[in-house]
Design an enzyme around this catalytic site. Sequence first.
Site, PDB file in Angstrom:
ATOM      1  N   CYS A 176     108.856  74.037 -87.809  1.00  0.00           N
ATOM      2  CA  CYS A 176     109.349  73.419 -86.628  1.00  0.00           C
ATOM      3  C   CYS A 176     110.382  72.495 -86.605  1.00  0.00           C
ATOM      4  CB  CYS A 176     108.302  71.829 -85.810  1.00  0.00           C
ATOM      5  SG  CYS A 176     107.019  73.232 -86.103  1.00  0.00           S
ATOM      6  N   HIS A 226     111.625  67.237 -81.111  1.00  0.00           N
ATOM      7  CA  HIS A 226     111.113  69.182 -81.311  1.00  0.00           C
ATOM      8  C   HIS A 226     110.241  68.939 -80.209  1.00  0.00           C
ATOM      9  CE1 HIS A 226     108.320  72.138 -82.383  1.00  0.00           C
ATOM     10  NE2 HIS A 226     107.490  70.670 -83.250  1.00  0.00           N
ATOM     11  N   ASN A 263     103.941  73.451 -77.247  1.00  0.00           N
ATOM     12  CA  ASN A 263     105.506  73.429 -78.825  1.00  0.00           C
ATOM     13  C   ASN A 263     105.259  75.157 -79.473  1.00  0.00           C
ATOM     14  OD1 ASN A 263     105.685  73.526 -81.138  1.00  0.00           O
ATOM     15  ND2 ASN A 263     104.012  72.097 -82.055  1.00  0.00           N
TER      16      ASN A 263
HETATM   17  O1  UT7 Z   1     105.265  70.884 -84.179  1.00  0.00           O
HETATM   18  C1  UT7 Z   1     104.290  70.203 -85.625  1.00  0.00           C
HETATM   19  C2  UT7 Z   1     102.591  70.500 -85.141  1.00  0.00           C
HETATM   20  N1  UT7 Z   1     101.696  69.914 -84.909  1.00  0.00           N
HETATM   21  C3  UT7 Z   1     102.028  68.477 -84.057  1.00  0.00           C
HETATM   22  O2  UT7 Z   1     102.933  67.801 -84.168  1.00  0.00           O
HETATM   23  C4  UT7 Z   1     100.770  68.056 -84.225  1.00  0.00           C
HETATM   24  C5  UT7 Z   1     100.446  66.111 -83.999  1.00  0.00           C
HETATM   25  N2  UT7 Z   1      99.418  65.807 -83.656  1.00  0.00           N
HETATM   26  C6  UT7 Z   1      98.594  66.105 -81.945  1.00  0.00           C
HETATM   27  O3  UT7 Z   1      99.196  66.876 -81.575  1.00  0.00           O
HETATM   28  C7  UT7 Z   1      97.588  65.418 -81.854  1.00  0.00           C
HETATM   29  O4  UT7 Z   1      96.922  65.072 -83.371  1.00  0.00           O
HETATM   30  C8  UT7 Z   1      95.992  66.380 -81.638  1.00  0.00           C
HETATM   31  C9  UT7 Z   1      96.745  67.474 -79.726  1.00  0.00           C
HETATM   32  C10 UT7 Z   1      96.211  67.935 -81.713  1.00  0.00           C
HETATM   33  C11 UT7 Z   1      94.737  66.341 -81.019  1.00  0.00           C
HETATM   34  O5  UT7 Z   1      95.107  64.995 -80.339  1.00  0.00           O
HETATM   35  P1  UT7 Z   1      93.864  63.507 -81.221  1.00  0.00           P
HETATM   36  O6  UT7 Z   1      94.705  62.591 -80.078  1.00  0.00           O
HETATM   37  O7  UT7 Z   1      94.305  63.418 -82.661  1.00  0.00           O
HETATM   38  O8  UT7 Z   1      92.748  64.266 -81.528  1.00  0.00           O
HETATM   39  P2  UT7 Z   1      91.360  64.424 -82.750  1.00  0.00           P
HETATM   40  O9  UT7 Z   1      92.187  65.699 -83.230  1.00  0.00           O
HETATM   41  O10 UT7 Z   1      91.168  63.134 -83.359  1.00  0.00           O
HETATM   42  O11 UT7 Z   1      90.246  64.742 -81.398  1.00  0.00           O
HETATM   43  C12 UT7 Z   1      89.248  64.500 -80.725  1.00  0.00           C
HETATM   44  C13 UT7 Z   1      88.464  64.501 -80.000  1.00  0.00           C
HETATM   45  C14 UT7 Z   1      87.705  65.018 -81.288  1.00  0.00           C
HETATM   46  O12 UT7 Z   1      85.910  65.605 -80.987  1.00  0.00           O
HETATM   47  P3  UT7 Z   1      85.397  64.242 -81.833  1.00  0.00           P
HETATM   48  O13 UT7 Z   1      85.556  64.161 -83.358  1.00  0.00           O
HETATM   49  O14 UT7 Z   1      86.386  62.788 -81.125  1.00  0.00           O
HETATM   50  O15 UT7 Z   1      83.923  64.270 -80.564  1.00  0.00           O
HETATM   51  C15 UT7 Z   1      87.978  66.690 -81.412  1.00  0.00           C
HETATM   52  O16 UT7 Z   1      87.024  68.345 -81.699  1.00  0.00           O
HETATM   53  O17 UT7 Z   1      89.049  65.891 -79.414  1.00  0.00           O
HETATM   54  C16 UT7 Z   1      87.870  67.014 -79.758  1.00  0.00           C
HETATM   55  N3  UT7 Z   1      88.838  68.883 -79.676  1.00  0.00           N
HETATM   56  C17 UT7 Z   1      89.109  68.737 -78.493  1.00  0.00           C
HETATM   57  N4  UT7 Z   1      88.483  69.214 -76.617  1.00  0.00           N
HETATM   58  C18 UT7 Z   1      89.279  69.569 -75.926  1.00  0.00           C
HETATM   59  C19 UT7 Z   1      89.952  69.193 -80.866  1.00  0.00           C
HETATM   60  N5  UT7 Z   1      90.653  70.228 -79.876  1.00  0.00           N
HETATM   61  C20 UT7 Z   1      89.643  69.985 -78.453  1.00  0.00           C
HETATM   62  C21 UT7 Z   1      90.731  70.603 -77.145  1.00  0.00           C
HETATM   63  N6  UT7 Z   1      89.686  70.158 -76.022  1.00  0.00           N
HETATM   64  N7  UT7 Z   1      91.849  71.458 -77.171  1.00  0.00           N
END
Ligand code: UT7
Length: 332
Positions: free
Chosen positions: A115, A259, A289
């Site tokens: 990134c 970014h 992204n």
């Molecule tokens: O360019 C640099 C690369 N990456 C980044 O910058 C990513 C930075 N991080 C993020 O943007 C966020 O952490 C995410 C958007 C990836 C995830 O958001 P979050 O609020 O951190 O969610 P989480 O990973 O803690 O997941 C929450 C819940 C989980 O379920 P449980 O365990 O609470 O039951 C996941 O299994 O959401 C679930 N989940 C989804 N639900 C619906 C994970 N992916 C999905 C999805 N749709 N696509």
Amino acid sequence: MEQKAYITGLGKYLPEEKVSNADLEKLMETTDAWIQERTGIQARRFFTPGKESTATMGAEAAKQALERAGRRPEDIDLLLFATLSPDYYFPGCGVLLQEMLGLQNIGCIDLRAQCSGFIYGLSVAQAYIKSGMAKRILLVCSEAQSTLMELSNRGRNVAVIFGDGAGAAVLEASSDQRGIADVQIHSEGQHAELLYQPHPGTRLRPRLSTEMLQDGSLLPIMNGNAVFKHAVVRFEEVIRANLKEAGIGLEALSLLIPHQANLRISEFLRKQLGLDETQVYHNIQRYGNTTSASIPIALTEAWEEGRLNPGDWIEMAAFGSGFTWGGALMRW
Ligand code: UT7
């Protein structure tokens, strides 16, 4: 005045196929509400395999940047190509682009900073131009990520975030106030496995096996929470460092182009820095992204919208897999 790199032309390419959150709802257990609330993304673009590639998308963005700079392919004396999704494992995309654009037999440097690719590229361009080793540089960032992801429940935490596209900039030497006032790049490899693609790599024989296809280890792995936490700290740190080095305050900033990783990250950052909404650029809603391409696509759109004007201070900052991060402060 000391020479520095400044941007004389910008270009972008977004493939035609629009994939909405509703389209993804049909392929995996996710919802438009979840995606928008957690990331701000409404849609992304997917390239057409067999017809387009990372290199061809990069070529389209590059042609537009060259045309807007009023330059021909033979004017370019260095090509920088940043991507994490190259057409081939080797050679890099730089040489493919050199051939596609009909550039002379110039050096092509492929950058692997994920990134942060555009900021790393700006730093290389600045060094080459300052030293006089190059006069006109083409910096291209392109990503074809849709074929890297699995559009399924297993791949959903990554698949809803990333999109395809390309951005490009022509950089030339400036000896007036215009140009890069400060650029800084950083890394912290102890976190390499928090966002990476384990296979196919070179560590195992065979490099690629049916087990890898089955167990999901060909898919990118991301610890989203950890990436988020590190990103907000490093973004702020490097932006403040750029401003300090240039001796200007946050109030002087015309536009911050972060970014496009997550709207929540950008909003958090905006509040931490005390910037108002007009000072921060977003287009993640439309494209997701796009990794290395996200800043040059956003910068191109900001220019097309008339938001980059002579004398403006423009800050760009990135954070991503590696971890790598960096920031560049530019006078337009
Ligand atoms: O360019 C640099 C690369 N990456 C980044 O910058 C990513 C930075 N991080 C993020 O943007 C966020 O952490 C995410 C958007 C990836 C995830 O958001 P979050 O609020 O951190 O969610 P989480 O990973 O803690 O997941 C929450 C819940 C989980 O379920 P449980 O365990 O609470 O039951 C996941 O299994 O959401 C679930 N989940 C989804 N639900 C619906 C994970 N992916 C999905 C999805 N749709 N696509």
